[in-house]
Design a protein around this motif. Structure first.
Motif, short mmCIF file in Angstrom:
data_model
loop_
_atom_site.label_atom_id
_atom_site.label_comp_id
_atom_site.label_asym_id
_atom_site.label_seq_id
_atom_site.Cartn_x
_atom_site.Cartn_y
_atom_site.Cartn_z
N CYS A 138 -6.75 -1.54 -0.09
CA CYS A 138 -5.95 -1.89 1.08
C CYS A 138 -6.88 -2.32 2.23
O CYS A 138 -7.81 -1.59 2.57
CB CYS A 138 -5.11 -0.69 1.51
N CYS A 174 0.83 -1.20 0.00
CA CYS A 174 0.00 0.00 0.00
C CYS A 174 0.88 1.26 0.00
O CYS A 174 1.80 1.38 0.80
CB CYS A 174 -0.92 0.00 1.22
N ASN A 191 -6.11 -2.42 5.18
CA ASN A 191 -5.77 -1.65 6.38
C ASN A 191 -6.34 -0.23 6.34
O ASN A 191 -6.93 0.23 7.30
CB ASN A 191 -4.26 -1.59 6.53
N CYS A 192 -6.18 0.45 5.17
CA CYS A 192 -6.61 1.85 5.11
C CYS A 192 -7.59 2.13 3.98
O CYS A 192 -8.09 3.24 3.85
CB CYS A 192 -5.41 2.78 5.01
N CYS A 196 -0.05 3.22 3.63
CA CYS A 196 0.27 2.69 4.96
C CYS A 196 1.29 1.56 4.92
O CYS A 196 1.62 0.98 5.94
CB CYS A 196 -1.00 2.24 5.68
ZN LIG Z 1 -3.15 1.05 3.25
#
Ligand SMILES: [Zn+2]
Ligand SMILES: [Zn+2]
Length: 331
Positions: A79, A65, A81-82, A68
């Motif tokens: 992503c 990513c 995560n984000c 992040c």
């Molecule tokens: Zn990310």
């Protein structure tokens, strides 16, 4: 390439809470603190501590990513995560297996010392100058007028006789007319035959939190002697046994020596029987001795040039700076 590869979990350490030995495929986030996996922290497990990634489907290396740095599956468009998109991202860097031996460093230094090239160029320049100087010394000439002091010639006819010649060769190159052939087994060469394989297991990072094992094998060879028949034999061949010469100073018309008393029919057979003789190669030489101002030169010239110069005649002659005559200037 194996049809069904077994995938094993890469390991990673959480840098946020210091939890070690997390699984690359199963633990996309740290189970202790929830931090996203850092793909640059992935490593191969120790021997015997490998964990199989069950039911793993390889879809390609993870993408990292851009916002992040979390690794995401090729199958994920965003992503995990984000939520940032996959577009324009790069795949994660692969980990090299340090357990496999590195290729040996080359014995040659990779960067040639550039400094030495400077003086080397000067050495070459100096050598070139010396060569040019020598060539100049041996080729440049000045013309002088020389007198023919002496003319000589020599002619020679070699006489060959059919005789027994002992020799040896491998069986496939023994002459067809050889006799008294006796052979024995000898090593003629060596050949390389395969002698097993050298194999080692290599671990390959797939880039998606897993790795596979691969057998890398190279064939080993050993030298094996190759035997053949070495044969000694006798053949009848023409060999030069003597020569007949003729030479006379100053004679205007060179002649070939008379060849007589040839053993043409010895000992009862025709030409080619053992002991019979024949004329062989002919040699001839024509020499002019020239003088000028106390110096003398001898020139070996073709017969047609030699016959043009009478004794006592004067002729232009090119003389090199080193003192030698350029005999090709005699025409
Ligand atoms: Zn990310
Ligand atoms: Zn953690």
């Amino acid at each position: 390439m194996a049809e069904e590869e077994i995938y094993y979990e890469m390991l990673w350490d959480c840098t946020q809470c210091n939890t070690k030995g997390l699984l690359g495929d199963s633990h996309r986030h740290c189970p202790t603190c929830g931090a996203a996996q850092d793909p640059t922290e992935r490593y191969f497990p120790k021997e015997g501590e490998e964990v199989e990634a069950k039911n793993h489907k390889f879809v390609g290396a993870d993408w990292s990513c851009a916002y992040c740095s979390s690794p995401n599956s090729q199958a994920a468009a965003h992503c995990t995560n984000c939520g940032a998109g996959q577009d324009g991202t790069k795949p994660v860097a692969l980990v090299a297996d340090k357990a496999t031996p590195e290729p040996l460093p080359s014995t040659m230094p990779t960067t040639a010392p550039k400094r030495s090239m400077g003086w080397l160029r000067w050495v070459f320049a100096a050598l070139a100058l010396v060569v040019i100087g020598i060539v100049f010394l041996f080729t440049s000439t000045k013309e002088t007028t020389a007198t023919v002091a002496q003319r000589t010639w020599a002619r020679e006819i070699q006489i060959e006789q059919m005789g027994r010649v002992a020799d040896s060769a491998w069986r496939d190159s023994v002459p067809g007319d050889a006799y008294g052939v006796s052979c024995s087994r000898e090593q003629r060469s060596t050949k390389q035959v395969p002698d097993g394989q050298d194999c080692h297991t290599e671990r390959v990072d797939k880039g998606d939190g897993t790795f596979v094992k691969r057998q890398e094998c190279t064939t080993r060879y050993r030298d094996v002697p190759v035997y053949d028949d070495r044969c000694s034999y006798t053949v009848n061949r023409w060999r030069t046994v003597r020569s007949v010469k003729a030479d006379t100073q100053n004679a205007m018309n060179p002649v070939w020596p008379t060849v007589s008393n040839l053993n043409a029919n010895f000992p009862g057979g025709g030409v080619g029987s053992l002991g019979s003789e024949r004329e062989g190669t002919r040699h001839e030489s024509y020499v002019l001795t020239l003088g000028s101002g106390g110096k003398t030169w001898t020139c070996n010239v073709p017969e047609n040039v030699w016959s043009k110069y009478q004794e006592g005649a004067t002729t232009p002659l090119k003389v090199r700076l080193t003192g030698g005559a350029d005999c090709s200037s005699l025409k």
